[in-house]
Each structure stands twice: as structure tokens, then as C-alpha cells.
Design an enzyme around this catalytic site. Structure first.
Site, PDB file in Angstrom:
ATOM      1  N   LYS A  57     -49.437 -11.878 -33.815  1.00  0.00           N
ATOM      2  CA  LYS A  57     -48.602 -13.049 -33.708  1.00  0.00           C
ATOM      3  C   LYS A  57     -49.141 -14.312 -33.644  1.00  0.00           C
ATOM      4  CE  LYS A  57     -44.818 -10.412 -32.099  1.00  0.00           C
ATOM      5  NZ  LYS A  57     -43.575  -9.879 -31.313  1.00  0.00           N
ATOM      6  N   HIS A 117     -50.615  -9.096 -26.192  1.00  0.00           N
ATOM      7  CA  HIS A 117     -49.280  -9.801 -25.653  1.00  0.00           C
ATOM      8  C   HIS A 117     -49.576 -11.141 -25.588  1.00  0.00           C
ATOM      9  CE1 HIS A 117     -47.521  -5.482 -23.881  1.00  0.00           C
ATOM     10  NE2 HIS A 117     -47.473  -5.717 -25.225  1.00  0.00           N
ATOM     11  N   TYR A 154     -60.548 -12.781 -26.004  1.00  0.00           N
ATOM     12  CA  TYR A 154     -61.230 -12.349 -24.999  1.00  0.00           C
ATOM     13  C   TYR A 154     -61.721 -13.262 -23.738  1.00  0.00           C
ATOM     14  CZ  TYR A 154     -60.657  -8.590 -28.510  1.00  0.00           C
ATOM     15  OH  TYR A 154     -60.268  -7.725 -29.402  1.00  0.00           O
ATOM     16  N   HIS A 159     -42.531   0.966 -33.613  1.00  0.00           N
ATOM     17  CA  HIS A 159     -42.611   0.599 -32.374  1.00  0.00           C
ATOM     18  C   HIS A 159     -42.525   1.602 -31.529  1.00  0.00           C
ATOM     19  CE1 HIS A 159     -42.174  -2.641 -29.492  1.00  0.00           C
ATOM     20  NE2 HIS A 159     -41.198  -2.108 -29.007  1.00  0.00           N
ATOM     21  N   ARG A 214     -46.372   2.436 -31.225  1.00  0.00           N
ATOM     22  CA  ARG A 214     -47.108   1.523 -30.437  1.00  0.00           C
ATOM     23  C   ARG A 214     -46.907   1.663 -28.991  1.00  0.00           C
ATOM     24  NH1 ARG A 214     -49.149  -3.865 -30.272  1.00  0.00           N
ATOM     25  NH2 ARG A 214     -48.113  -5.225 -28.933  1.00  0.00           N
ATOM     26  N   ARG A 230     -48.984  -3.220 -34.278  1.00  0.00           N
ATOM     27  CA  ARG A 230     -47.936  -3.621 -34.707  1.00  0.00           C
ATOM     28  C   ARG A 230     -47.603  -3.345 -36.373  1.00  0.00           C
ATOM     29  NH1 ARG A 230     -49.363  -8.464 -31.571  1.00  0.00           N
ATOM     30  NH2 ARG A 230     -48.116  -8.921 -29.913  1.00  0.00           N
TER      31      ARG A 230
END
Length: 295
Positions: free
Chosen positions: A169, A263, A272, A237, A240, A145
Site C-alpha cells: 500500500k 502494516h 526496515y 484475506h 493472510r 495481500r
């Protein structure tokens, strides 16, 4: 029912002074609503309830109406019912609180492999170009990002293992692989980085030595895209999204790609949990068009 509609149309035309085009849109949507109601033997606007309004939307959707048009139809109906409340024909508006179906987000068009090659095929030795090429290579190599790229520090990259640690995020950290092209580009940038008199340990800095801003990255990408002869606007974007598309086209492992992208719907408190890094690296090695990593 038709009489009430006609009075409303006169109100829109005379009091609101809507344009003929806008008025026609209202008439078209409300006429369709009236037809649905009459098919259900509803003869008075006072018979409408929230359930009936939802039925109108569901019937409209079954007839093939798309989300944007459904939202327009609900808006037209809600405003008309508000008018009836003001006129004293209804006590409450049954469409209040009913939400239109969410409109799908349109993803930007991705660049194909040839366009990516064209974008990154620039051997300029100007320090600022070396920096920009490093940013582009790393962003595309790892699907970063904009904020993740901008927030990288010198210690974020491990060139031995070709892994980059990013803060995504929600302050969620993840470790991503990057390929040999990105590795070479970033190391070339590190050789000239001191020419910018960096004020801190930010990986990418501006000509003033400060951490490069998101807007500066966007502008540099726009400039780079134009200079490289791309026929489409370049932005972070899109780069990406191109990473994601190319990975999905080359790999059948959707979960791994989504994990690489970070995501939120697959993120957990532990990094993970579902897919370990070794598996992600194997998928990456097999699928990424520019980042085949030598063993």
C-alpha cells in the site's frame, strides 16, 4: 420532555409510517437518553449542548453499551433533535458534528494448521492447479495481500535467498522471506507457465496469457477451498490473516510480524528502519509452520 418524545413517536408512526419494530428501537434508545438526562437534573431539551450529548454517550458506554448500539443511540437522538429544530423548539441541533465511537473491525476467522495442510495437500499435475497451488503457497508463506500477489513479476522472486520483493500500500516496497514449500510450488509453476502463452513478465497469468486479475484469484481460491473440503469460505484475506495469526502464536515478536505484514502504522519511508531483514528472517524461520528454511 416526555411530551415532546410522545409527539415525535406519533410523527414516526403516522407520518413516517415506521414499523412497530423500528419504532420500538427509537423509543428504547430515546427513553434511555431521557433517563440519563433526568439523572443530571436536565428538565428541558433546550438545555442540551454538544457537551451534554457527549456525556450521554460516555455514560452509555460506561454502562456497557457496545459501539454499534452507541451509534444507534446517537443516531436516534440526532434525528429526534432535528425534529425539534423543524418544530421550532430548538434553534440548532446540539448533536450535529458529534461522531459515534468507531466500531471495531472484525477480523475473519483464521484457519488452523490442519486446515492449511488440508488446503495445500493437492498433488494435481494439471497446469492450472499447479498455478493455483503456487499462488496459495506463496500467499500463505509470505502473508501477501491480494494486490501484492497479483502484481508480482518474474523478477520479483530470488530463489537463491528465498526473498520476494513486493509493492504494498502506498507504493511502499518491502522484501519478505518465503519458505521451501512455496519455493518448490512456484518453481513447479514456472516449468508450465509457458503453456499459458504469457503476454508479459507477470508471474501469475490467466489461461489467456494475461496477468491474472484479482477477481480471478478470488474465484480460484473459492473453488480450491471447496474442492479441498474446507468447511469455511476461503478468500485471500483469510489466508493472510491465518499467516498473521500463526506467526503471532509461534513468535513473541509482534513488531517483526507487523513488519512482515507491511502494516502502515509501522511503515516508514525507509524499509526496515526498526527491524533489519536478518532479524525478520530469523523470526520467520523459527515461527512459520510451513516455511522452515534449510540453512
Amino acid at each position: 420532555m416526555q411530551t415532546s418524545l410522545q409527539k415525535y413517536y406519533d410523527f414516526l408512526r403516522i407520518e413516517r409510517q415506521l414499523s412497530p419494530h423500528t419504532l420500538n428501537n427509537y423509543q428504547r434508545q430515546l427513553s434511555a437518553v431521557l433517563q440519563i438526562l433526568q439523572q443530571q437534573d436536565i428538565q428541558r431539551w433546550q438545555q442540551l449542548t454538544p457537551s451534554v450529548v457527549r456525556f450521554v454517550l460516555a455514560t452509555s458506554k460506561k454502562s456497557g453499551l457496545h459501539e454499534k448500539s452507541l451509534a444507534l443511540r446517537l443516531s436516534a437522538l440526532r434525528q429526534f433533535l432535528n425534529y425539534l429544530v423543524v418544530q421550532g423548539e430548538l434553534k440548532v441541533n446540539p448533536a450535529t458534528g458529534i461522531s459515534a465511537p468507531k466500531q471495531g473491525k472484525h477480523l475473519p476467522k483464521n484457519m488452523d494448521g490442519e486446515q492449511i495442510q488440508k488446503l495445500l495437500d493437492n498433488k494435481s499435475q494439471e497446469p492450472i492447479d499447479i498455478r493455483d497451488r503456487a499462488m496459495l503457497e506463496l500467499m500463505y508463506s509470505s502473508g501477501l495481500r491480494l494486490a501484492e500477489l497479483q502484481g508480482l513479476n518474474l523478477n520479483s522472486l530470488n530463489f537463491r535467498t528465498r526473498e520476494v520483493r513486493v509493492l504494498g500500500k502506498g507504493n511502499k516496497e518491502r522484501i519478505l522471506p518465503f519458505g521451501r514449500h512455496a519455493s518448490a510450488a512456484v518453481q513447479a509453476w514456472l516449468k508450465v507457465r509457458l503453456l499459458f502463452n504469457p503476454k508479459d513478465d507477470a508471474l501469475f497469468v490467466s489461461s489467456l496469457g494475461n496477468r491474472i486479475s484479482p477477481r480471478s484469484i478470488q474465484k480460484r481460491m473459492e473453488t480450491w477451498g471447496v474442492r479441498q473440503g474446507l468447511n469455511a469460505h476461503l478468500n485471500p484475506h483469510k489466508l493472510r490473516h491465518s499467516f498473521a495469526t500463526h506467526m503471532l502464536e509461534s513468535s513473541s515478536d509482534l513488531r517483526a510480524v507487523q513488519e512482515l505484514l507491511g502494516h502502515s502504522n509501522l511503515s516508514t519511508t525507509q524499509i526496515y528502519t526498526h527491524l533489519n531483514f536478518q532479524h525478520l528472517a530469523e523470526v520467520y524461520d523459527q515461527a512459520h509452520p510451513r516455511a522452515k528454511r534449510s540453512k
